[in-house]
Design a protein around this motif. Structure first.
Motif, short mmCIF file in Angstrom:
data_model
loop_
_atom_site.label_atom_id
_atom_site.label_comp_id
_atom_site.label_asym_id
_atom_site.label_seq_id
_atom_site.Cartn_x
_atom_site.Cartn_y
_atom_site.Cartn_z
N UNK A 35 -37.10 15.97 -29.29
CA UNK A 35 -37.68 15.30 -28.14
C UNK A 35 -37.13 13.89 -28.05
N UNK A 36 -36.92 13.41 -26.83
CA UNK A 36 -36.52 12.03 -26.57
C UNK A 36 -37.65 11.40 -25.78
N UNK A 37 -38.22 10.31 -26.31
CA UNK A 37 -39.40 9.71 -25.70
C UNK A 37 -39.11 8.51 -24.80
N UNK A 38 -37.84 8.13 -24.67
CA UNK A 38 -37.48 6.97 -23.84
C UNK A 38 -36.40 7.36 -22.85
N UNK A 39 -36.20 6.49 -21.86
CA UNK A 39 -35.15 6.68 -20.85
C UNK A 39 -34.31 5.42 -20.79
N UNK A 40 -33.10 5.53 -20.24
CA UNK A 40 -32.23 4.37 -20.07
C UNK A 40 -32.98 3.36 -19.20
N UNK A 41 -32.97 2.09 -19.66
CA UNK A 41 -33.63 1.02 -18.93
C UNK A 41 -35.04 0.72 -19.45
N UNK A 42 -35.61 1.59 -20.27
CA UNK A 42 -36.95 1.34 -20.82
C UNK A 42 -36.91 0.16 -21.79
#
Length: 151
Positions: free
Chosen positions: A95-102
């Motif tokens: 799982x990836x819990x962040x997005x680009x720009x967060x």
């Protein structure tokens, strides 16, 4: 030169003695030369046993305790260099819990990595903004692969 057949613990050895001076003898055992000390001779005892001397290692560091090993737990942190969060061991991204720009804070969970049948949390080691995500859910990664870049 005297030659002998010697049995030690059931193993047979071909031994030849080629030279004896004072209390030292030159002995050949199965083709390998040894210089041995013979007890009971009249000459003063001189130890011919080699000593292993370890050279001191020079560590250049500014740390106050260079002999203390620093370790990290793969389950709680990831290797970090120049803003890159790296995989601490080979595995699969669950799982990836962040997005680009967060915006992320130190200790915030970024990703979950399955490795050796265990879930390992990949946490941020710094405050910053996610610049790039290089591993997606389901990707297989190797130890040291860059997972996320934080700027």
């Amino acid at each position: 030169m005297k030659e002998y057949k010697i049995k030690i613990n059931g193993n047979e050895y071909a031994v030849s003695i080629s030279n004896v001076e004072d209390n030292t003898a030159l002995v050949n055992v199965n083709g390998t030369e040894y210089e041995v000390e013979v007890e009971g001779m009249n000459a003063p005892k001189v130890s011919k046993t080699p000593r292993i001397v370890q050279q001191p290692t020079v560590a250049t560091t500014t740390e106050s305790h260079p002999a203390t090993a620093r370790t990290t737990s793969p389950a709680s942190t990831a290797s970090v260099a120049a803003g890159n969060i790296k995989s601490p061991l080979p595995g699969v991204v669950l799982d990836v819990m962040v997005h680009v720009g967060d915006a992320v804070k130190t200790g915030q969970r970024l990703m979950i990595l399955e490795a050796m049948k265990m879930e390992n949390n990949i946490d941020s080691d710094r405050d910053g903004t996610v610049k790039e995500i290089k591993a997606r859910k389901g990707d297989s990664v190797l130890e040291g692969d860059v997972l996320i870049t934080i700027g």
